[in-house]
Write an enzyme that holds these catalytic residues in place. Structure first.
Site, PDB file in Angstrom:
ATOM      1  N   HIS A  66       0.831  -1.218   0.000  1.00  0.00           N
ATOM      2  CA  HIS A  66       0.000   0.000   0.000  1.00  0.00           C
ATOM      3  C   HIS A  66       0.856   1.254   0.000  1.00  0.00           C
ATOM      4  O   HIS A  66       1.884   1.327   0.664  1.00  0.00           O
ATOM      5  CB  HIS A  66      -0.987  -0.011   1.170  1.00  0.00           C
ATOM      6  N   ASP A 178       6.104   2.992   5.735  1.00  0.00           N
ATOM      7  CA  ASP A 178       4.917   2.143   5.925  1.00  0.00           C
ATOM      8  C   ASP A 178       3.800   2.727   5.058  1.00  0.00           C
ATOM      9  O   ASP A 178       3.137   3.671   5.471  1.00  0.00           O
ATOM     10  CB  ASP A 178       4.520   2.137   7.401  1.00  0.00           C
ATOM     11  N   GLU A 210      -5.108   1.341   3.126  1.00  0.00           N
ATOM     12  CA  GLU A 210      -4.786   0.252   4.049  1.00  0.00           C
ATOM     13  C   GLU A 210      -4.870   0.727   5.486  1.00  0.00           C
ATOM     14  O   GLU A 210      -5.331  -0.007   6.371  1.00  0.00           O
ATOM     15  CB  GLU A 210      -3.381  -0.285   3.738  1.00  0.00           C
ATOM     16  N   GLU A 211      -4.421   1.958   5.724  1.00  0.00           N
ATOM     17  CA  GLU A 211      -4.377   2.483   7.084  1.00  0.00           C
ATOM     18  C   GLU A 211      -5.768   2.745   7.660  1.00  0.00           C
ATOM     19  O   GLU A 211      -5.915   2.992   8.848  1.00  0.00           O
ATOM     20  CB  GLU A 211      -3.548   3.775   7.124  1.00  0.00           C
ATOM     21  N   ASP A 233       4.631  -5.686   3.412  1.00  0.00           N
ATOM     22  CA  ASP A 233       4.417  -4.583   4.346  1.00  0.00           C
ATOM     23  C   ASP A 233       5.658  -4.442   5.219  1.00  0.00           C
ATOM     24  O   ASP A 233       6.639  -5.162   5.036  1.00  0.00           O
ATOM     25  CB  ASP A 233       3.166  -4.839   5.196  1.00  0.00           C
ATOM     26  N   HIS A 321       5.130   4.421  12.086  1.00  0.00           N
ATOM     27  CA  HIS A 321       4.112   5.468  12.255  1.00  0.00           C
ATOM     28  C   HIS A 321       4.689   6.721  12.901  1.00  0.00           C
ATOM     29  O   HIS A 321       4.058   7.350  13.742  1.00  0.00           O
ATOM     30  CB  HIS A 321       2.891   4.960  13.029  1.00  0.00           C
TER      31      HIS A 321
END
Length: 357
Positions: A66, A178, A210-211, A233, A321
């Site tokens: 993603h 990410d 995706e998040e 990922d 993140h």
């Protein structure tokens, strides 16, 4: 290691503003790169980019990484010209204050900084607490609401400032690794496979949202209807102080991509990947997922239609993140090679029924 053209693409992909639901900029970079070597490239209504190799083969293999990123969204503009916002994805509030951001507006990018009350004005008890997002704001330098509204609108998406940097011999730091590092692996695997004779159709997907709950891969996998699905990922690197290896295993940057064992991973496909890696002397790391199921595109792919044989391959990541995630290009290279050799060896007659095949 990725070559210069690949690294240029990777830097361009990382240097995009593409929070979940607003991925057009990343999609354009990804689409342009795949169009150089895929037989066909398309974008669906969700914004997923889908490149295809050997499309007429009946046995379909899908790869997904993603390219959306965590961010924010404008919800209110104050009389003082300050912007108030909500999270868009899994935000770590500890990392938010003093972040530089870019607001994606109809007129282009508007830079800003996330502010809060200065530490000098906090009561002693307040200094020990995590500041709530509702007590922060984005300052774009506007003197009042009228000026701010001439620059920004309610609903505009917000991303962390572009900041990609290659560090040391093998490492890269950036916001949004990410999972743009996963999308990069997908692209490089497709490029490598374009030079091989294939018995199967291969669909390389840069997925969206995706998040927000694996949304893009849910629709793209339903449309593609693959027999096999690989999710690429990031995973937690544990080679840092105070990260418990006894709970998350031993995973280090540069130690190779991580092959995961969990309910989301088909045991037959997992065995094939490991046998392929060992045959070609490709280094990898093992991990038991930190949860029994869920959290990556593999979970959504596995449950599509009548079920898909899925595998998760992870790139070790530090500071997930946050604005300063770090990955190692040697792990990227290893993931591309394992995926390439596994898919190139498929005949199209494989079956992945656990306990039978």
């Amino acid at each position: 290691m990725p070559d210069k053209s690949a690294l240029k693409f990777f830097e361009s992909l990382l240097s995009t503003v593409a929070p979940s639901g607003y991925e057009e900029e990343a999609a354009a970079v990804f689409r342009n790169y795949l169009s150089k070597f895929c037989d066909k490239v398309d974008v669906d209504v969700m914004g997923n980019t889908i490149g295809v190799l050997n499309p007429d083969a009946p046995f379909r293999v899908m790869l997904s990484g993603h390219y959306d990123e965590i961010g924010f969204q404008v919800v209110h503009i104050g009389e003082d010209g300050l912007i108030y916002f909500r999270p868009n994805g899994g935000i770590d509030k500890l990392n938010v204050p003093a972040s530089e951001v870019e607001i994606k507006t109809a007129g282009g990018i508007v830079p800003g900084v996330i502010g809060k009350k200065p530490i000098h004005l906090l009561k002693p008890a307040e200094r020990e607490k995590v500041v709530s997002l509702e007590d922060m704001w984005i300052d774009i330098g506007a003197a009042d609401r009228k000026e701010a509204e001439s620059m920004v609108a309610v609903g505009d998406p917000v991303a962390l400032r572009r900041n990609v940097r290659f560090m040391g011999k093998n490492r890269v730091m950036s916001k949004g690794l990410d999972d743009r590092v996963g999308a990069f692996v997908v692209a490089e695997t497709m490029r490598a496979l374009s030079k091989r004779k294939l018995n199967v159709a291969v669909y390389g997907v840069g997925s969206v949202q995706e998040e927000l709950g694996l949304r893009g891969v849910t629709t793209s996998c339903f449309a593609i209807d693959p027999a096999v699905g690989f999710a690429i990922d990031v995973g937690f690197a544990t080679d840092l102080p105070d990260i418990p290896s006894k709970l998350l295993g031993d995973v280090k940057l540069g130690g190779g991509p991580v092959l995961t064992r969990s309910a989301d991973n088909n045991v037959v496909l997992g065995r094939l990947m490991r046998q392929t890696a060992e045959k070609h002397k490709l280094v990898y790391q093992e991990s038991a997922a930190h949860r029994a199921s869920g959290g990556t595109d593999a979970a959504a792919m596995q449950l599509t239609r009548g079920g898909v044989a899925t595998a998760l391959i992870s790139i070790p990541n530090r500071y997930m993140h946050s604005p300063v995630e770090i990955c190692d290009l040697r792990d990227v290279d290893g993931a591309v090679k394992i995926l390439t050799e596994t898919i190139a060896a498929m005949t199209g007659n494989e079956s992945f029924r656990p306990g039978i095949d």
